[in-house]
Design an enzyme around this catalytic site. Structure first.
Site, PDB file in Angstrom:
ATOM      1  CG  HIS A 147      -0.213  -0.080   2.531  1.00 52.01           C
ATOM      2  ND1 HIS A 147       0.274   1.025   3.194  1.00 52.01           N
ATOM      3  CD2 HIS A 147       0.107  -1.147   3.303  1.00 52.01           C
ATOM      4  CE1 HIS A 147       0.849   0.647   4.324  1.00 52.01           C
ATOM      5  NE2 HIS A 147       0.763  -0.671   4.411  1.00 52.01           N
ATOM      6  CG  ASP A 148      -0.407   4.221   1.237  1.00 52.60           C
ATOM      7  OD1 ASP A 148      -1.318   4.856   0.682  1.00 52.60           O
ATOM      8  OD2 ASP A 148      -0.576   3.560   2.280  1.00 52.60           O
ATOM      9  N   GLY A 163       5.014  -0.996   2.808  1.00 49.78           N
ATOM     10  CA  GLY A 163       4.200   0.178   2.527  1.00 49.78           C
ATOM     11  C   GLY A 163       4.998   1.460   2.427  1.00 49.78           C
TER      12      GLY A 163
END
Length: 272
Positions: free
Chosen positions: A127-128, A145
């Site tokens: 994520h991200d 992340g």
């Protein structure tokens, strides 16, 4: 209703949920599952047994191989089901078993992958993450992340990258390395813990950087990492000397940026 272009080919054993958008000449093979908030660009190919979920956009001419899971929820205990996104660029190749997750609300809500990237089997983009263009993730590479990877970086098989770490343009990470700290542009890192072992001279030469320029960058590297002061102090002290060398300035600018992680160095990590 789904919006499927007339020229797209969808296998009868595939599932394309209502709301999905499928571009011209896209191909969706058997046993694929395309979620209701997915957009597949023109010429995208899902070979078979591919899952594309979430609020995910796949750029044109990207090919995704069997058992890849793209756009799943972020693997974060802080995720509460917010509507976050994943964007994958054009002409990427995503091999077997690759996983990519959408962003988190606390991390900007977006996972972004650029163009012309190669993801080998079982690599993971968490994520991200923010990835540039022409990047290679070899087999089993793991990005935690919020990792940033700049253009033309190459990550060797099985390496693991700590969350919030930055990897500079055209850096080279050796196989099975543990990347706990930021890696400068053109840097070459190996080992567990990862140690900066100099510059990716071969990669620089292949990119067309002249030998005379490489010598200038090597001189800057030595001043930064072998000087008496801290890494950041050394880098700040030599800026005026290298204003005419874009590659050296790229390294100096990278070091000057405030970061959540320390800098990789020949001594493993330095707070600068």
């Amino acid at each position: 209703m789904s919006k499927i272009a007339a020229s797209a080919r969808v296998h009868p054993l595939a599932v394309v949920e209502d709301g999905a958008i499928v571009g011209e000449n896209a191909v969706i093979g058997p046993f694929c599952h395309v979620g209701p908030h997915v957009t597949l660009g023109d010429g995208v190919e899902l070979l078979n047994n591919v899952v594309v979920a979430g609020r995910t956009t796949i750029g044109k001419a990207t090919r995704i191989f069997p058992f890849a899971a793209i756009g799943g929820d972020p693997q974060s205990v802080h995720h509460g089901g917010e509507e976050t996104t994943l964007s994958v660029g054009e002409r990427c190749t995503i091999r077997e078993g690759v996983t990519m997750n959408t962003g988190t609300s606390g991390g900007g809500g977006k996972t972004v992958v650029g163009n012309d990237n190669l993801f080998l089997a079982n690599s993971h983009v968490a994520h991200d993450c923010q990835l540039g263009n022409h990047i290679i993730l070899s087999n089993n590479v793991m990005l935690a992340g919020h990792v940033h990877v700049a253009d033309r970086a190459i990550l060797g098989g099985g390496c693991a990258v700590h969350q919030f770490t930055r990897i500079g343009r055209q850096a080279f990470i050796g196989g099975l390395s543990a990347v706990s700290y930021d890696v400068i542009p053109y840097g070459m890192l190996n080992g567990n813990p990862g140690i900066l072992g100099g510059l990716n001279v071969v990669g620089m030469s292949r990119a067309g950087i002249e030998r005379s320029v490489i010598h200038v960058v090597r001189r800057a590297y030595k001043q930064i990492f072998e000087g008496e002061g801290s890494v950041r102090a050394n880098a700040a002290a030599i800026r005026d000397e290298y204003v005419d060398c874009a590659e050296a300035m790229e390294i100096l600018d990278f070091i000057a940026v405030e970061s959540d992680r320390a800098l990789s160095s020949p001594n493993r990590g330095s707070k600068g």
